[in-house]
Design a protein around this motif. Structure first.
Motif, PDB file in Angstrom:
ATOM      1  N   HIS A   1       0.859  -1.182   0.000  1.00  0.00           N
ATOM      2  CA  HIS A   1       0.000   0.000   0.000  1.00  0.00           C
ATOM      3  C   HIS A   1       0.900   1.239   0.000  1.00  0.00           C
ATOM      4  CE1 HIS A   1      -3.575  -2.438   0.932  1.00  0.00           C
ATOM      5  NE2 HIS A   1      -2.748  -3.137   1.685  1.00  0.00           N
TER       6      HIS A   1
ATOM      7  N   ALA B   1      -0.383  -1.107  -6.267  1.00  0.00           N
ATOM      8  CA  ALA B   1      -1.497  -0.191  -6.527  1.00  0.00           C
ATOM      9  C   ALA B   1      -1.132   1.219  -6.065  1.00  0.00           C
ATOM     10  CB  ALA B   1      -2.748  -0.669  -5.806  1.00  0.00           C
TER      11      ALA B   1
ATOM     12  N   ASP C   1      -3.391   3.810  -6.200  1.00  0.00           N
ATOM     13  CA  ASP C   1      -4.706   4.442  -6.282  1.00  0.00           C
ATOM     14  C   ASP C   1      -4.747   5.747  -5.485  1.00  0.00           C
ATOM     15  OD1 ASP C   1      -5.390   2.191  -7.681  1.00  0.00           O
ATOM     16  OD2 ASP C   1      -6.341   1.198  -5.969  1.00  0.00           O
TER      17      ASP C   1
END
Length: 204
Positions: free
Chosen positions: A95, A125, A127
């Motif tokens: 993360h 990721a 995001d």
């Protein structure tokens, strides 16, 4: 940033169930040159050296039995490369958040756009992170302390904070704990505890 020749795994006197883990990235190309010359070599978003990769592998091995459920890392390449062996060993995603990045003070603290980094780390990721995620001017010391305070509150509110590894940087870890750490070193920290009253911004 400085380089210490050996990775000493520093731990506070508390059980693993009461602490998250802060891991400083392995030796980078910048660390290697700067520690020898004390001159900024002008390397943007440096990668790990061979020693840095070994430190990352050693950290992954040393942390494998710590009941880790979450890995957080900054978007800098050196942090992502350090997190990768641990993520692979544990089968966990990485993360990413700029909140745990280094203090912006040297050329090495100039990042790369997320659109570029994501191509190198396709299994990570990114995001919600802006393409240009690092500041454009030198970051004051108090700003890093404020950022560390904000992360302390946010991570303490998570149920899994005691099973989290945060792969970060010298300046952020110093602001969070008051301790200066070498490349590849890790320590345990309880975000519910008070932040350090005084942070001394120099390497030992």
């Amino acid at each position: 940033m400085d380089h210490w020749p050996s990775a000493l795994y520093r731990r506070q006197e508390q059980s693993e169930d009461d602490a998250m883990i802060l891991l400083r990235h392995g030796q980078s190309e910048f660390n290697l040159h700067f520690s020898r010359t004390r001159v900024d070599p002008g390397i943007i978003d440096p990668r790990l050296t061979d020693l840095g990769h070994q430190q990352a592998a050693d950290a992954a091995e040393g942390l494998a039995g710590q009941n880790i459920r979450r890995i957080i890392a900054s978007p800098y390449t050196r942090a992502l490369q350090t997190a990768a062996p641990l993520a692979e060993k544990l089968g966990l995603p990485i993360h990413v958040t700029p909140q745990v990045r280094e203090r912006y003070a040297f050329t090495c603290d100039v990042g790369r756009p997320i659109s570029v980094v994501a191509r190198e780390f396709p299994h990570v990721a990114f995001d919600g992170i802006e393409d240009i995620w690092w500041p454009g001017t030198e970051e004051p010391e108090h700003a890093v302390v404020t950022r560390a305070h904000g992360f302390r509150s946010e991570i303490a509110a998570r149920e899994d904070w005691a099973h989290t590894v945060v792969v970060s940087h010298w300046g952020f870890i110093l602001a969070f704990t008051g301790r200066s750490m070498g490349n590849g070193e890790w320590l345990q920290a309880d975000p519910r505890e008070a932040a350090p009253e005084n942070v001394v911004w120099r390497h030992h």
